[in-house]
Design a protein around this motif. Structure first.
Motif, short mmCIF file in Angstrom:
data_model
loop_
_atom_site.label_atom_id
_atom_site.label_comp_id
_atom_site.label_asym_id
_atom_site.label_seq_id
_atom_site.Cartn_x
_atom_site.Cartn_y
_atom_site.Cartn_z
N LEU A 1 0.83 -1.21 0.00
CA LEU A 1 0.00 0.00 0.00
C LEU A 1 0.86 1.26 0.00
CD1 LEU A 1 -2.21 -2.16 0.93
CD2 LEU A 1 -3.38 -0.18 1.87
N ASP A 2 1.98 1.19 0.74
CA ASP A 2 2.87 2.36 0.76
C ASP A 2 3.39 2.65 -0.65
OD1 ASP A 2 4.19 -0.09 1.00
OD2 ASP A 2 5.82 0.69 2.25
N LYS A 3 3.76 1.58 -1.35
CA LYS A 3 4.29 1.74 -2.72
C LYS A 3 3.21 2.26 -3.67
CE LYS A 3 8.28 -0.51 -1.81
NZ LYS A 3 7.91 -1.33 -0.65
N ALA A 4 1.96 1.94 -3.36
CA ALA A 4 0.85 2.39 -4.21
C ALA A 4 0.46 3.84 -3.91
CB ALA A 4 -0.35 1.47 -4.03
N GLY A 5 1.22 4.47 -3.00
CA GLY A 5 0.99 5.88 -2.70
C GLY A 5 -0.17 6.13 -1.74
N ILE A 6 -0.57 5.08 -0.99
CA ILE A 6 -1.64 5.27 0.01
C ILE A 6 -0.99 5.48 1.37
CG2 ILE A 6 -3.64 4.19 1.12
CD1 ILE A 6 -3.86 2.47 -1.54
N ARG A 7 -1.34 6.58 2.01
CA ARG A 7 -0.74 6.88 3.33
C ARG A 7 -1.48 6.16 4.43
NH1 ARG A 7 0.79 13.06 4.36
NH2 ARG A 7 1.86 11.99 6.06
N LEU A 8 -0.74 5.81 5.48
CA LEU A 8 -1.38 5.27 6.67
C LEU A 8 -1.40 6.37 7.73
CD1 LEU A 8 -2.53 2.86 8.31
CD2 LEU A 8 -0.19 2.29 8.96
N ILE A 9 -2.62 6.69 8.21
CA ILE A 9 -2.77 7.63 9.32
C ILE A 9 -3.64 6.94 10.36
CG2 ILE A 9 -2.47 9.76 7.97
CD1 ILE A 9 -5.54 10.02 7.88
N GLY A 10 -3.68 7.46 11.56
CA GLY A 10 -4.51 6.78 12.56
C GLY A 10 -4.46 7.44 13.92
N THR A 11 -5.05 6.77 14.89
CA THR A 11 -4.91 7.21 16.27
C THR A 11 -3.60 6.60 16.79
OG1 THR A 11 -6.06 5.30 17.20
CG2 THR A 11 -7.42 7.19 16.57
N ASN B 1 9.10 0.12 18.23
CA ASN B 1 10.46 -0.18 17.82
C ASN B 1 10.59 -1.45 16.99
OD1 ASN B 1 12.78 1.27 17.97
ND2 ASN B 1 12.92 1.09 20.20
N GLY B 2 9.70 -2.40 17.25
CA GLY B 2 9.74 -3.67 16.53
C GLY B 2 9.08 -3.60 15.15
N MET B 3 8.47 -2.48 14.82
CA MET B 3 7.72 -2.40 13.56
C MET B 3 8.64 -2.17 12.35
SD MET B 3 4.32 -0.24 14.53
CE MET B 3 3.36 -0.63 15.99
N GLY B 4 9.81 -1.65 12.60
CA GLY B 4 10.77 -1.44 11.51
C GLY B 4 10.47 -0.20 10.70
N ASP B 5 11.23 -0.03 9.62
CA ASP B 5 11.20 1.21 8.86
C ASP B 5 9.87 1.52 8.19
OD1 ASP B 5 13.67 1.79 9.70
OD2 ASP B 5 14.71 1.31 7.83
N VAL B 6 9.02 0.51 8.02
CA VAL B 6 7.72 0.76 7.40
C VAL B 6 6.91 1.77 8.21
CG1 VAL B 6 6.68 -1.25 8.53
CG2 VAL B 6 5.59 -0.31 6.49
N ALA B 7 7.20 1.84 9.52
CA ALA B 7 6.45 2.77 10.39
C ALA B 7 6.93 4.21 10.24
CB ALA B 7 6.55 2.32 11.84
N VAL B 8 8.14 4.40 9.75
CA VAL B 8 8.71 5.76 9.68
C VAL B 8 7.83 6.66 8.80
CG1 VAL B 8 10.69 7.14 8.88
CG2 VAL B 8 11.07 5.00 10.13
N GLY B 9 7.47 7.81 9.34
CA GLY B 9 6.65 8.77 8.59
C GLY B 9 5.16 8.66 8.87
N VAL B 10 4.73 7.60 9.56
CA VAL B 10 3.29 7.46 9.84
C VAL B 10 2.85 8.55 10.82
CG1 VAL B 10 1.53 5.98 10.92
CG2 VAL B 10 3.23 4.98 9.36
N VAL B 11 1.78 9.27 10.45
CA VAL B 11 1.28 10.37 11.28
C VAL B 11 0.05 9.89 12.07
CG1 VAL B 11 0.25 12.69 11.25
CG2 VAL B 11 2.17 12.16 9.74
N THR B 12 0.07 10.14 13.36
CA THR B 12 -1.06 9.77 14.22
C THR B 12 -1.37 10.91 15.19
OG1 THR B 12 0.45 8.75 15.82
CG2 THR B 12 -0.52 7.28 14.17
N THR B 13 -2.55 10.84 15.81
CA THR B 13 -2.89 11.80 16.86
C THR B 13 -3.11 11.04 18.16
OG1 THR B 13 -5.13 11.59 16.02
CG2 THR B 13 -3.99 13.64 15.53
N HIS B 14 -2.59 11.58 19.25
CA HIS B 14 -2.80 10.96 20.56
C HIS B 14 -2.44 11.92 21.67
CE1 HIS B 14 -3.09 6.48 22.00
NE2 HIS B 14 -4.25 6.94 21.60
N HIS B 15 -2.74 11.47 22.90
CA HIS B 15 -2.51 12.32 24.07
C HIS B 15 -1.15 12.09 24.70
CE1 HIS B 15 -4.01 8.44 25.22
NE2 HIS B 15 -3.59 8.62 26.46
#
Ligand code: VNL
Length: 388
Positions: A239-249, A259-273
């Protein structure tokens, strides 16, 4: 005969009140958590945080010794309710606390109401929970707080079309509804709303569907602990290669497993407290002490809900000086305002729910470790679910 019976009754009453008095010298907190099963990490984080709070603040409040009774409900609502009943009736706890998942808090709400025992929700985050009993106070967060903040950020950052992907139960329904309504209000589109089973989710078929729709982004909510599987399948499906962004809480990029998620997580934007990387002196101290006391474990947002919950309980016990029972304790919990490791925090006296900042964060690598780095703040966010 009549008189003797009366005297016996009075003696028994006196003995009973003496026994109650002796017990009253302890201030008992019944902490019910999932310590086993798929949500055990939530239990582990909250118990560790509660113990840290006690280690730092002592075990005496209002002249009484605090006793923390920790029980495992394995994430099963019937078990949570039964344990709560036993804690109220047999252990005579002053406060019930914990509640790792929404169904566990909802199942136990009637016990709090019937016994007039304050119930401090440290983890569960469906908006309606605080309405299930007037004795419920929340120190975690609500999904509408995070979802509305995310929709506003998305609309301002080029995301017009988003598909939602949520766990199919209370908090997921909240995340879906509040994200969708807000994105539509902002002029965006939500072509599909996908719901995955809460237990043992297989994200692959849902992510395939997202790929076919080709939105700008997929907005996700999964409970703490489940984010790694989602991230892995997101990358595997390309999905990342297809240009779809992952956003979330922020539940998706949970600090406990980030830390265990690896580089695929880099750049993911989320909102939280809460982020382990929240840049305040108080949080630095909290993270250091927590990590040291728990063999390097990072505190996540569950830990902070537990830590702040203990603060609310301790300060209420001090303020009510151990008199007035559950109602006095509850009254002293309402309206508390203080600095948490998450930032400023307030227990709204009207709703008994938490008011705090929502942070927009991006996963970044710093010193070889992945962190949720906060880059924008929406201040003093009340639960949008309460404005009905
Ligand atoms: C809930 C909400 C549980 C958010 C979560 O993790 C979470 C809930 C166990 O309300 O059930 O991250």
């Amino acid at each position: 005969m009549q008189k003797r019976t009366l005297i016996t009754a009075l003696t028994v009453a006196a003995l009973c009140s003496h026994a109650v008095f002796a017990q009253d010298n302890k201030f008992k907190i019944g902490l019910i958590l999932p310590m086993t099963g798929p949500f055990a990490s939530t239990g582990k984080q909250i118990e560790a945080a509660a113990r840290l709070y006690m280690a730092q603040n002592g075990d005496k409040v209002a002249g009484r010794t605090v006793e923390l009774i920790v029980k495992d409900d394995a994430g099963t609502p019937d078990t949570t309710k039964r344990i709560a009943q036993e804690m109220v009736v047999n252990d005579k706890v002053q406060v019930l606390a914990g509640f790792g998942l929404t169904p566990l808090a909802l199942a136990t709400a009637p016990i709090a109401t019937q016994s007039k025992t304050p119930l401090v929700v440290m983890a569960a985050a469906t908006s309606s929970i605080t309405e299930a009993s007037p004795y419920i106070i929340r120190t975690s967060f609500t999904l509408p707080q995070a979802a509305v903040s995310m929709a506003d950020w998305a609309s301002k950052n080029g995301i017009k079309k988003a598909v939602t992907l949520v766990s199919d139960y209370g908090p997921g329904m909240d995340a879906e509804k509040y994200f969708k309504d807000r994105l539509l209000l902002n002029g965006g589109q939500v072509p599909d709303t996908l719901r995955v089973p809460m237990r043992n989710p297989d994200f692959a078929p849902f992510l395939q569907k997202v790929r076919d729709i080709k939105p700008d982004a997929v907005f996700a909510f999964v409970p703490s602990g489940a984010g790694a599987a989602l991230m892995k399948q997101f990358a595997e499906r390309g999905l990342d290669k297809a240009g779809i962004r992952l956003i979330g809480t922020g539940d998706v990029t949970d600090d406990d497993i980030l830390n265990g998620m690896g580089d695929v997580a880099v750049g993911v934007v989320t909102t939280h407290h809460y982020s382990t990387a929240h840049p305040s002196a108080l949080n630095k101290k909290f993270v250091e002490a927590f990590t040291k006391a728990n063999a390097g474990l990072r505190p996540n947002f569950m830990a902070v809900g537990g830590y702040d919950g203990m603060r609310v309980i301790y300060e209420a016990a001090k303020a009510s000086k151990g008199v007035g029972g559950g109602d006095a304790l509850l009254a002293a919990m309402k309206g508390q305002i203080f600095e948490s490791p998450r930032g400023p925090m307030f227990i709204d006296a009207q709703t008994r729910d938490v008011v705090h900042n929502m942070y927009i964060r991006k996963v970044e690598k710093q010193n070889g470790q992945l962190y949720n780095i906060e880059f924008d703040t929406i201040q003093d966010v009340k639960d949008p679910g309460k404005a009905k």
